[in-house]
Structures are given as structure tokens and as C-alpha cells.
Design a protein around this motif. Structure first.
Motif, mmCIF file in Angstrom:
data_model
loop_
_atom_site.group_PDB
_atom_site.id
_atom_site.type_symbol
_atom_site.label_atom_id
_atom_site.label_comp_id
_atom_site.label_asym_id
_atom_site.label_seq_id
_atom_site.Cartn_x
_atom_site.Cartn_y
_atom_site.Cartn_z
ATOM 1 N N LYS A 178 -6.419 -12.268 1.158
ATOM 2 C CA LYS A 178 -6.956 -11.084 0.488
ATOM 3 C C LYS A 178 -7.912 -10.335 1.412
ATOM 4 O O LYS A 178 -7.871 -9.095 1.479
ATOM 5 C CB LYS A 178 -7.669 -11.490 -0.807
ATOM 6 N N GLN A 181 -5.847 -8.480 4.010
ATOM 7 C CA GLN A 181 -5.196 -7.296 3.449
ATOM 8 C C GLN A 181 -6.183 -6.148 3.280
ATOM 9 O O GLN A 181 -5.873 -4.989 3.576
ATOM 10 C CB GLN A 181 -4.546 -7.651 2.111
ATOM 11 N N ARG A 182 -7.381 -6.467 2.840
ATOM 12 C CA ARG A 182 -8.397 -5.418 2.672
ATOM 13 C C ARG A 182 -8.772 -4.817 4.020
ATOM 14 O O ARG A 182 -8.969 -3.600 4.145
ATOM 15 C CB ARG A 182 -9.643 -6.007 1.996
ATOM 16 N N ARG A 183 -8.868 -5.672 5.043
ATOM 17 C CA ARG A 183 -9.254 -5.192 6.372
ATOM 18 C C ARG A 183 -8.173 -4.298 6.969
ATOM 19 O O ARG A 183 -8.465 -3.271 7.574
ATOM 20 C CB ARG A 183 -9.535 -6.390 7.282
ATOM 21 N N GLY A 185 -5.597 -2.791 5.231
ATOM 22 C CA GLY A 185 -5.289 -1.664 4.363
ATOM 23 C C GLY A 185 -3.816 -1.402 4.167
ATOM 24 O O GLY A 185 -3.432 -0.342 3.669
ATOM 25 N N ASP A 203 -4.055 -6.892 -6.841
ATOM 26 C CA ASP A 203 -4.507 -5.704 -7.562
ATOM 27 C C ASP A 203 -3.705 -5.549 -8.849
ATOM 28 O O ASP A 203 -4.251 -5.236 -9.900
ATOM 29 C CB ASP A 203 -4.332 -4.460 -6.689
#
Length: 337
Positions: A178, A181-183, A185, A203
Motif C-alpha cells: 500500500k 502504491q501511494r508513492r 501513484g 480504496d
């Protein structure tokens, strides 16, 4: 926000087997989206349709607006991470990660530079010279991630990637995935049969059953407002009372679900509650909680979960005893059967 992947009335049939049956779905760019369901529910086939390993029997799949029908996997803006890692055992970790760039004709020095940067990103910068056999399961999974990401896919497909790991490592990798993935994008599409994995990372989650999607929603909404009896049971193990039993026991005209943690011994609740009697079948000590299995009218086994006080079950009753349990009427959620 743009749509990364779009299914429009997509089916994939094998003779009489409807692996995927008329599903429509939009997955947003930058979303961590999970496909959740039991074996044979259609989730992995849907992932393979996106990857290009399968072609739809009918319907349209678009990837960033481009029709994907007939487009080979290597020309799609996606890459896949598999459960078995699919690493080359005779190659070093660095060469495994750089392999896709080698196929594209990138010079050795440049592909190694990019591979080293990718290994640093997945916290394996010191492991480039090792062979995959010298790594732990979690480290091999990170190598597989780095190899997929080095080609800069706009969509990363993950097919049960943590299934071979033990529980503690699996939980640690969920956090890492997670955060990664956030880093980055980019869009992650994650297939799993483990509702805990899907709920903790995603999400949104699509719950698959028998080739169809029963519900697409955020994890909290899936848990608190399941649309169907299947979703209520599969996501968090709710107690589902079908319409016939609900009508007979509670004069409730519609099927409903109630979560085990909302149920209490009847003596502990007052106000507007629903009460039922049942025979205690079993008590399972789970550490922070205990789970009580209760037979209702010989037609349904219901679960009640109570927190434990100071490491012991807070409520004691002998197995076989008939007891009354209750829950607030506001705790029920109507579901379609």
C-alpha cells in the motif's frame, strides 16, 4: 479522475462454463482496486482479460480509453506480478529485475542502473548479486515487484501475490504494498480470496461470485452496508437471516444481516432490541475475543463475538445450554438473497 480500466458487459465463457458473465466496471487511475472472491468466482479470469492472457467472449475492455481486444500483452500499459514470482533461477536478482529492459534493447549499463534504483526502492539494494534461491519468500516477492515496475506500467496487476507467505510476513507486505502504491501513484489491481487483505489495502473492492460482481464499494461500506447475503457472509462473516426465517422468528419481512460483534447476551441489552433463543454449540477462544457458536431452531448456526476481559472469556456458559441473545434493531442491515 480518468478511468484506467473499463469493462463494458464483458463475458468469458468456456463452453458451458461462465467464468466471467456480463460484468461492467470502471477502475480509476491511481486507485488501489481489489477483486475479491472465492476460487472460481471469476476474479483471476478478469485479471487475465486485462493482462491480455485471455480474450473476452463478448463485451469491451478499455485501458486508458484504448480498446484492448486483440492487443497482445506486451503492447498493453500493464504488467503482472504472480503468486509464484516467476523469477529466473539462473539469473542474479539484478538481472531478473533488468530482464524486461534487456528485451527492449536497453544497454547493459543503463538497465543495471535502473534495476539498482528499483531494488533500492523495494529495500533490496544490497541483494543484486544474489540468486533468487538465496532469498526469503518476502524478498523474492519484492524482486518480482521491482521487475514489473521497472517497465513503468500504468497499471500493475497482482494475482494473489502474497498467497505463499506466512501470516506475519503477509501482513508486513500488505503495509509495504500500500505504501509503494501511494508513492508511485499508479493503478494497482489486486486479486485475492482473503477479505482481510482486500479490506486493509484497497480504496475499493469488487466482490465476485459465480462469474458476476455482487458489489463494488469502499471497504467500510462493504462491511457496514453489504448489498447481498453473499457479501455480508463473505466479507466479515455476518449472520444472515433469510426472509423465511426472519419473518418467522422476528416478524421481519426482509432478509437481513447482523455482525457477530453486535450480538450480546440478552440480559446485557435493553431498549429496541431483537432477541432469540438458541443452544450453545461451541466457544472458541481467540485471544482478544471469544466466538460463541449458537444453534437457532435447528435451522441456523449463529456467531456471537465478545471481547475477553484480562485474557479470559467474559461470559461463561456450558456448551449445550439454551440461552437468549440479542442485538439492537439498528444493528441489522437488509440484504438481497
Amino acid at each position: 479522475m480518468s478511468i484506467a480500466v473499463q469493462f463494458q458487459q464483458v463475458s468469458r465463457h468456456y463452453d458451458q462454463v461462465k467464468a466471467v458473465d456480463d460484468i461492467s466496471l470502471d477502475i480509476a487511475e491511481g486507485e488501489f482496486f481489489s477483486m475479491l472472491g472465492p476460487s472460481g468466482s471469476g476474479k483471476t479470469t478478469s485479471l487475465r482479460l486485462i493482462a491480455g492472457f485471455e480474450q473476452p467472449s463478448r463485451g469491451s475492455i478499455r485501458i486508458f480509453g484504448q480498446e484492448a481486444a486483440g492487443l497482445p500483452p506486451n503492447l498493453r500499459a500493464v504488467n503482472t506480478v504472480f503468486q509464484d514470482y516467476a523469477l529466473f533461477p539462473h539469473m542474479s536478482v539484478l538481472d531478473n529485475v533488468a530482464y524486461g529492459l534487456m528485451i527492449k534493447g536497453v544497454a547493459k549499463a543503463e538497465r543495471h542502473r535502473q534495476a539498482e534504483a528499483m531494488l533500492d526502492m523495494v529495500k533490496l539494494g544490497a541483494y543484486g548479486s544474489r540468486r533468487p534461491a538465496a532469498l526469503s519468500g518476502g524478498q523474492r516477492q519484492r524482486v518480482a515487484l521491482a521487475r514489473a515496475l521497472i517497465l513503468h506500467p500504468r497499471v500493475l496487476l497482482l494475482d494473489e501475490p502474497l498467497g505463499a507467505l506466512d501470516l506475519k510476513l503477509r501482513e508486513a507486505m500488505q503495509t509495504e504494498l500500500k505504501a509503494l502504491q501511494r508513492r508511485l501513484g499508479i493503478t494497482f489491481i489486486y486479486v485475492t480470496h482473503d477479505q482481510g487483505e482486500a479490506m486493509s489495502m484497497s480504496d475499493r473492492v469488487a466482490v465476485f461470485n459465480k462469474g458476476r460482481i455482487e458489489q463494488v464499494d469502499a471497504p467500510q461500506a462493504l462491511y457496514n452496508r453489504p448489498a447481498t447475503a453473499f457479501v455480508a457472509d463473505f466479507v466479515g462473516g455476518a449472520n444472515v437471516f433469510g426472509q423465511a426465517l426472519a419473518s418467522r422468528l422476528f416478524a421481519q419481512p426482509q432478509a437481513f444481516a447482523v455482525r457477530p460483534e453486535r450480538i450480546r447476551p440478552a440480559a446485557q441489552l435493553d431498549g429496541d432490541v431483537m432477541t432469540v433463543e438458541g443452544r450453545l454449540l461451541d466457544i472458541q477462544y481467540l485471544g482478544a475475543t471469544s466466538r460463541y457458536e449458537i444453534d437457532i431452531a435447528g435451522e441456523k448456526t449463529m456467531a456471537m463475538v465478545l471481547p475477553n476481559a484480562e485474557g479470559a472469556s467474559q461470559w461463561q456458559a456450558p456448551v449445550g445450554e439454551v440461552l437468549a441473545v440479542a442485538w439492537p434493531r439498528a444493528a441489522i442491515h437488509p440484504v438481497a438473497e
